[in-house]
Design an enzyme around this catalytic site. Sequence first.
Site, PDB file in Angstrom:
ATOM      1  N   PRO A   2       0.808  -1.213   0.000  1.00  0.00           N
ATOM      2  CA  PRO A   2       0.000   0.000   0.000  1.00  0.00           C
ATOM      3  C   PRO A   2       0.849   1.274   0.000  1.00  0.00           C
ATOM      4  O   PRO A   2       1.566   1.553   0.946  1.00  0.00           O
ATOM      5  CB  PRO A   2      -0.827  -0.114   1.285  1.00  0.00           C
ATOM      6  CG  PRO A   2      -0.781  -1.534   1.672  1.00  0.00           C
ATOM      7  CD  PRO A   2       0.491  -2.079   1.129  1.00  0.00           C
ATOM      8  N   GLU A   3       0.778   1.999  -1.078  1.00  0.00           N
ATOM      9  CA  GLU A   3       1.381   3.318  -1.178  1.00  0.00           C
ATOM     10  C   GLU A   3       0.222   4.300  -1.377  1.00  0.00           C
ATOM     11  O   GLU A   3      -0.926   3.919  -1.215  1.00  0.00           O
ATOM     12  CB  GLU A   3       2.377   3.359  -2.352  1.00  0.00           C
ATOM     13  CG  GLU A   3       3.435   2.267  -2.250  1.00  0.00           C
ATOM     14  CD  GLU A   3       4.435   2.263  -3.399  1.00  0.00           C
ATOM     15  OE1 GLU A   3       4.590   3.309  -4.064  1.00  0.00           O
ATOM     16  OE2 GLU A   3       5.062   1.225  -3.620  1.00  0.00           O
ATOM     17  N   LYS A  54       0.641   7.657   3.925  1.00  0.00           N
ATOM     18  CA  LYS A  54       0.058   6.318   3.827  1.00  0.00           C
ATOM     19  C   LYS A  54      -0.806   5.985   5.037  1.00  0.00           C
ATOM     20  O   LYS A  54      -1.147   4.824   5.263  1.00  0.00           O
ATOM     21  CB  LYS A  54       1.164   5.272   3.661  1.00  0.00           C
ATOM     22  CG  LYS A  54       2.004   5.490   2.397  1.00  0.00           C
ATOM     23  CD  LYS A  54       3.305   4.708   2.408  1.00  0.00           C
ATOM     24  CE  LYS A  54       4.221   5.186   1.298  1.00  0.00           C
ATOM     25  NZ  LYS A  54       5.593   4.697   1.429  1.00  0.00           N
ATOM     26  N   ARG A 130       2.084  -9.981   8.135  1.00  0.00           N
ATOM     27  CA  ARG A 130       3.390  -9.768   8.765  1.00  0.00           C
ATOM     28  C   ARG A 130       3.361  -8.911  10.032  1.00  0.00           C
ATOM     29  O   ARG A 130       4.419  -8.636  10.613  1.00  0.00           O
ATOM     30  CB  ARG A 130       4.356  -9.208   7.722  1.00  0.00           C
ATOM     31  CG  ARG A 130       4.705 -10.321   6.727  1.00  0.00           C
ATOM     32  CD  ARG A 130       5.473  -9.824   5.569  1.00  0.00           C
ATOM     33  NE  ARG A 130       6.792  -9.411   5.958  1.00  0.00           N
ATOM     34  CZ  ARG A 130       7.684  -8.924   5.095  1.00  0.00           C
ATOM     35  NH1 ARG A 130       7.376  -8.810   3.844  1.00  0.00           N
ATOM     36  NH2 ARG A 130       8.853  -8.578   5.492  1.00  0.00           N
TER      37      ARG A 130
END
Length: 291
Positions: A2-3, A54, A130
């Site tokens: 995700p940017e 972000k 993660r």
Amino acid sequence: MPELPEVETIKRGLKKAIVGKKISDIKVLKSKSFQGDIKEVIGSIIKDINRRAKVLILEIQNSKTKQLKYLLIHLKMTGQLIIRLQTKEKITKGQNNKKSPFDVDGLPNKYTRVVIEFSDGSKLFFNDLRIFGWIKVVKDLEKAIGEKFGPEPLTKDFTLDYLKKVFQRSGKPIKLILLDQSKIAGVGNIYANEALFKAGVLPTRPANKLNESEIEKLKNAVITVLKEGLKYGGSSAADEAYRNVQGQKGKMQEHFKVYEREGQKCWRCSTKIKKIKMGGRGTYFCPACQR
DNA sequence: ACCTAAACCTGGGCGC
DNA sequence: TGCGCCCAGGTTTAGG
């Protein structure tokens, strides 16, 4: 991962889906996944949703005290925010049986960290393989994110004069400047690579060695690739977790010119795309088109 | 003040 | 088959 375009796409999706809804419960499925007091959030109404760099910013209001607070969410690399309505999900059959860990058929799954439930029965799932992402509650938005970020590239604050000033101050490789959130907000590895290709600038070039015409090209390239990312609903590249709030992949990866294209022919000149490491991250470029 | 490297994590893919 | 290693990358932190 995700940017800016991905987070913006999620922001727009959330805005349509949950503004006005009341948070009826928050279930923390993995410990330490929610920073702040959950009790003071339950019962609040989602008033608005914004994005800075972000970071997603959910403005919430306590329905009794009317006090405003902010739920900040960073998805880091593998975070997902998926909406499920009360209506029964349609089960898709006949798919390939080897599922990606980022598949969102059936939620919660083993990567779900938090479920935000609304009074109409809909639910927002925060999945994060993660475990790098975070959700926190803050009262003072300025204190939490005010000074941390440079200008948003898709606003009028992103000017040639600003970039000239920032680039002149540093001899660091230009790609590292593009990734520095305190200088330019929201650009990540994929879009930095793509913007440098579009501008014809080598990622290793010292920032203070770019001339004005190159800076202008790079500025326009950053804007163009981010808008392209938005147009295609973000990028879900190989191994990428990104999904929109409906659980769908983006399509920007089909339009990459250099990212994940090591050894393949340059779209413009057929030279083989090279890959190096910069700041520990994969850096792709055309050694002929980029100078 | 500057920079780099490691840390936070998991799962997939590779070489042996 | 399976083990060990590396890689993915946003951000913070530690160390030089």
